[in-house]
Write an enzyme that holds these catalytic residues in place. Structure first.
Site, PDB file in Angstrom:
ATOM      1  N   ARG A   1       0.862   6.623  86.305  1.00 38.04           N
ATOM      2  CA  ARG A   1       1.798   7.686  86.706  1.00 38.04           C
ATOM      3  C   ARG A   1       1.231   9.041  86.294  1.00 38.04           C
ATOM      4  O   ARG A   1       0.852   9.239  85.142  1.00 38.04           O
ATOM      5  CB  ARG A   1       3.162   7.450  86.050  1.00 38.04           C
ATOM      6  CG  ARG A   1       4.139   8.552  86.343  1.00 38.04           C
ATOM      7  CD  ARG A   1       5.548   8.306  85.822  1.00 38.04           C
ATOM      8  NE  ARG A   1       6.325   9.502  86.095  1.00 38.04           N
ATOM      9  CZ  ARG A   1       7.033  10.189  85.197  1.00 38.04           C
ATOM     10  NH1 ARG A   1       7.107   9.765  83.953  1.00 38.04           N
ATOM     11  NH2 ARG A   1       7.674  11.267  85.546  1.00 38.04           N
TER      12      ARG A   1
ATOM     13  N   HIS B   1       6.885  18.064  87.553  1.00 37.54           N
ATOM     14  CA  HIS B   1       6.963  17.833  86.114  1.00 37.54           C
ATOM     15  C   HIS B   1       6.832  19.196  85.446  1.00 37.54           C
ATOM     16  O   HIS B   1       5.885  19.458  84.696  1.00 37.54           O
ATOM     17  CB  HIS B   1       5.885  16.847  85.665  1.00 37.54           C
ATOM     18  CG  HIS B   1       6.169  16.195  84.339  1.00 37.54           C
ATOM     19  ND1 HIS B   1       6.163  14.824  84.151  1.00 37.54           N
ATOM     20  CD2 HIS B   1       6.450  16.712  83.135  1.00 37.54           C
ATOM     21  CE1 HIS B   1       6.420  14.544  82.879  1.00 37.54           C
ATOM     22  NE2 HIS B   1       6.604  15.683  82.240  1.00 37.54           N
TER      23      HIS B   1
ATOM     24  N   GLU C   1      12.886  14.295  84.726  1.00 46.02           N
ATOM     25  CA  GLU C   1      13.852  14.766  83.737  1.00 46.02           C
ATOM     26  C   GLU C   1      14.473  16.125  84.088  1.00 46.02           C
ATOM     27  O   GLU C   1      14.242  17.124  83.377  1.00 46.02           O
ATOM     28  CB  GLU C   1      13.184  14.846  82.355  1.00 46.02           C
ATOM     29  CG  GLU C   1      12.608  13.532  81.884  1.00 46.02           C
ATOM     30  CD  GLU C   1      11.911  13.640  80.520  1.00 46.02           C
ATOM     31  OE1 GLU C   1      11.670  14.759  80.050  1.00 46.02           O
ATOM     32  OE2 GLU C   1      11.631  12.595  79.922  1.00 46.02           O
TER      33      GLU C   1
ATOM     34  N   ASN D   1      13.379   7.476  81.672  1.00 43.97           N
ATOM     35  CA  ASN D   1      12.576   7.804  80.491  1.00 43.97           C
ATOM     36  C   ASN D   1      13.457   7.575  79.283  1.00 43.97           C
ATOM     37  O   ASN D   1      14.500   8.215  79.136  1.00 43.97           O
ATOM     38  CB  ASN D   1      12.128   9.266  80.525  1.00 43.97           C
ATOM     39  CG  ASN D   1      11.078   9.515  81.598  1.00 43.97           C
ATOM     40  OD1 ASN D   1      10.642   8.579  82.291  1.00 43.97           O
ATOM     41  ND2 ASN D   1      10.673  10.750  81.750  1.00 43.97           N
TER      42      ASN D   1
ATOM     43  N   TYR E   1      13.682   7.442  75.150  1.00 44.43           N
ATOM     44  CA  TYR E   1      13.091   7.723  73.850  1.00 44.43           C
ATOM     45  C   TYR E   1      14.025   7.373  72.696  1.00 44.43           C
ATOM     46  O   TYR E   1      13.619   6.731  71.750  1.00 44.43           O
ATOM     47  CB  TYR E   1      12.662   9.199  73.760  1.00 44.43           C
ATOM     48  CG  TYR E   1      11.445   9.488  74.607  1.00 44.43           C
ATOM     49  CD1 TYR E   1      10.169   9.300  74.107  1.00 44.43           C
ATOM     50  CD2 TYR E   1      11.578   9.891  75.936  1.00 44.43           C
ATOM     51  CE1 TYR E   1       9.040   9.527  74.890  1.00 44.43           C
ATOM     52  CE2 TYR E   1      10.454  10.125  76.728  1.00 44.43           C
ATOM     53  CZ  TYR E   1       9.192   9.935  76.198  1.00 44.43           C
ATOM     54  OH  TYR E   1       8.078  10.146  76.972  1.00 44.43           O
TER      55      TYR E   1
ATOM     56  N   GLU F   1       8.760   6.390  81.331  1.00 37.79           N
ATOM     57  CA  GLU F   1       8.201   6.905  80.074  1.00 37.79           C
ATOM     58  C   GLU F   1       8.898   6.230  78.914  1.00 37.79           C
ATOM     59  O   GLU F   1      10.111   6.001  78.949  1.00 37.79           O
ATOM     60  CB  GLU F   1       8.430   8.422  79.905  1.00 37.79           C
ATOM     61  CG  GLU F   1       7.549   9.312  80.714  1.00 37.79           C
ATOM     62  CD  GLU F   1       7.847  10.790  80.480  1.00 37.79           C
ATOM     63  OE1 GLU F   1       8.274  11.153  79.359  1.00 37.79           O
ATOM     64  OE2 GLU F   1       7.656  11.565  81.423  1.00 37.79           O
TER      65      GLU F   1
HETATM   66  O1  IFM Z   1       5.913  15.026  76.794  1.00 38.77           O
HETATM   67  C1  IFM Z   1       7.175  14.783  77.313  1.00 38.77           C
HETATM   68  C2  IFM Z   1       7.107  14.581  78.807  1.00 38.77           C
HETATM   69  O2  IFM Z   1       6.520  15.646  79.462  1.00 38.77           O
HETATM   70  C3  IFM Z   1       8.499  14.394  79.366  1.00 38.77           C
HETATM   71  N1  IFM Z   1       9.211  13.372  78.653  1.00 38.77           N
HETATM   72  C4  IFM Z   1       9.215  13.423  77.223  1.00 38.77           C
HETATM   73  C5  IFM Z   1       7.795  13.557  76.689  1.00 38.77           C
HETATM   74  C6  IFM Z   1       7.803  13.617  75.154  1.00 38.77           C
HETATM   75  O3  IFM Z   1       8.532  14.721  74.719  1.00 38.77           O
END
Ligand code: IFM
Length: 452
Positions: free
Chosen positions: A87, A131, A176, A302, A304, A362
């Site tokens: 990606r 992005h 995002e 994504n 986290y 992600e």
């Molecule tokens: O680095 C970023 C990415 O560009 C978008 N998602 C979160 C990542 C970590 O902060």
């Protein structure tokens, strides 16, 4: 779930469906460098980085990982992991330096080479159109706060998909949109550095609308297109057992998650959040909501961390605050580590919205890596983070979530936006002085797993 590296749960690639996509994710501004080369125009991140005080270490993406020149080596690295997909994102200012109008042939040629390089290595290309690197010329005309930027995005999507659509089938419109809208236009710590709620909400609406308006263009230009959008989503957890914090969870979920998921799935903006926003709610024109709800082939997620929230009557219309509870495991960034949260999130999306397929576009972590005397980087914590989240992904599949792929963030250490180069998310270490790439122990584990 164990945090002891010697007691990692057994995990095999064959635990996942044969067609599962395995890869890494990157983004143009974070790795490419060469920001003034071959006719590339200025982006809002070039301008933002040049403004003193915006980036913690005073750096920029001007050189980054020099991927613009070193991409063959980087694709070789992705291949050496055993990945079957990759990606990346396309830099709008390379294609249309002024945002719209004149097309820069050299920009298209770069992505031609890159995509052909992926295909030659058996890596399925997955492109993100946006992005975060908006051409500065468009920002000068009002940026995403202006409705005309939607038309510019559709033009850009048209140019790029016409050129690459014969070979590149997987398209993500936006990465995002929450970050573009809220970090860029409310908190002001991302480009373009605006701080205004009403603007942020209008930007958010325009981003979603540009996604919906670009989809038919992508489909028209790409035979067999698989198109979707990537959202940053979070399980929302109450900071305490109080009724006030439980209500805060609902409000926070409205602005963080449902604000995106609801309109994309044809439900319009959530009524509770709209009511809270009052005058700050976006201007919506007839037909907008139907356009945003254009069918997609997948949802990119994504993931986290979960957000732990408390009631905060004095904090804006949503009246919530993210709290840092003690005794919560965290990455070096301070983000909570919760593989369980991934299962909760994926099940919730599947149950409440049922997108045809979900791809984790992600997932990753930043820790303070140490280069050993032997040159190796034994990033035990990042490796554990990866393993534990893959165990969680397997669990989500077992519970019936239609999960189709996993892209680790990120292939390389890179320019982490407002943090500059202070945060390393890569599974491959980059020495920014020499540009030497060294796979970390996490990359070695990923390769071993993908080859298992
Ligand atoms: O680095 C970023 C990415 O560009 C978008 N998602 C979160 C990542 C970590 O902060």
């Amino acid at each position: 779930m164990t945090t002891d590296p010697d007691r990692l749960p057994p995990l095999r690639r064959s635990d996942f469906p044969p067609a599962f996509r395995w890869g890494c994710a990157t983004a143009a501004y974070q790795i490419e460098g060469a920001t003034t080369e071959d006719g590339r125009g200025e982006s809002i991140w070039d301008r933002f980085c040049a403004t003193p005080g915006r980036i913690r270490d005073g750096s920029s993406g001007a050189v980054a990982c020099d991927h613009y020149h070193r991409w063959p080596e980087d694709l070789d690295l992705a291949l050496s992991l055993g990945a079957n997909a990759y990606r990346f994102s396309i830099a709008w200012p390379r294609i249309l330096p002024a945002g719209r109008g004149a097309v820069n042939a050299k920009g298209l040629e770069f992505y031609d080479r890159l995509v052909d390089g992926m295909l030659a290595r058996g890596l399925e290309p997955w492109a993100t159109l946006y992005h975060w690197d908006l051409p500065q010329a468009l920002q000068d005309a009002g940026g995403w706060a202006e409705r005309s930027t939607i038309d510019a995005f559709v033009e850009y999507a048209d140019v790029v998909t016409r050129r690459l659509g014969d070979r590149l089938k997987h398209w993500i419109t936006h990465n995002e949109p929450w970050c573009t809208a809220f970090l860029g236009h409310l908190e002001g710590n991302h480009a373009p550095g605006v701080r205004d709620l009403r603007t942020a909400m209008q930007v958010c609406h325009h981003l979603l609308l540009s996604h919906g308006r670009a989809l038919p263009v992508v489909r028209a230009n790409v035979p067999g297109a698989q198109a979707g959008i990537t959202l940053s989503l979070h399980p929302i957890v109450a900071a305490s057992a109080s009724a006030a914090d439980a209500a805060a969870v609902q409000r926070h979920d409205g602005s963080r998650n449902r604000w995106f998921l609801d309109p994309l799935h044809g439900r319009g903006y959530p009524a509770d959040t709209l009511a809270l926003l009052g005058d700050a709610a976006p201007r919506v024109e007839p037909g907008d909501m139907a356009a945003i709800a254009a069918p997609t082939d997948f949802l990119g997620v994504n993931y986290y961390f979960p957000e732990i929230v408390a009631d905060a009557p004095d904090r804006g219309p949503i009246r919530t605050r993210v709290v840092e509870l003690p005794d919560v495991e965290r990455t070096a960034f301070g983000w909570p580590v919760s593989p369980e949260g991934l299962v909760v999130l994926l099940e919730r999306i599947h149950r409440d919205y049922a997108p045809p397929v979900i791809h984790i576009t992600e997932n990753g972590s930043t820790y303070d890596d140490v280069v050993g005397a032997d040159g190796r980087i034994i990033d035990v914590e990042r490796r554990l983070y990866l393993v534990r989240h893959l165990v969680a992904a397997r669990e989500a599949l077992r519970r019936g979530v239609p999960l189709g792929g996993y892209f680790a963030w990120s292939l390389l250490d890179n320019f982490e936006w407002a943090e500059g180069y202070l945060r390393r998310f890569g599974i491959v270490h980059v020495d920014y002085t020499t540009q030497k790439r060294t796979p970390k122990a996490s990359a070695e584990w990923y390769a071993q797993f993908l080859r298992s």
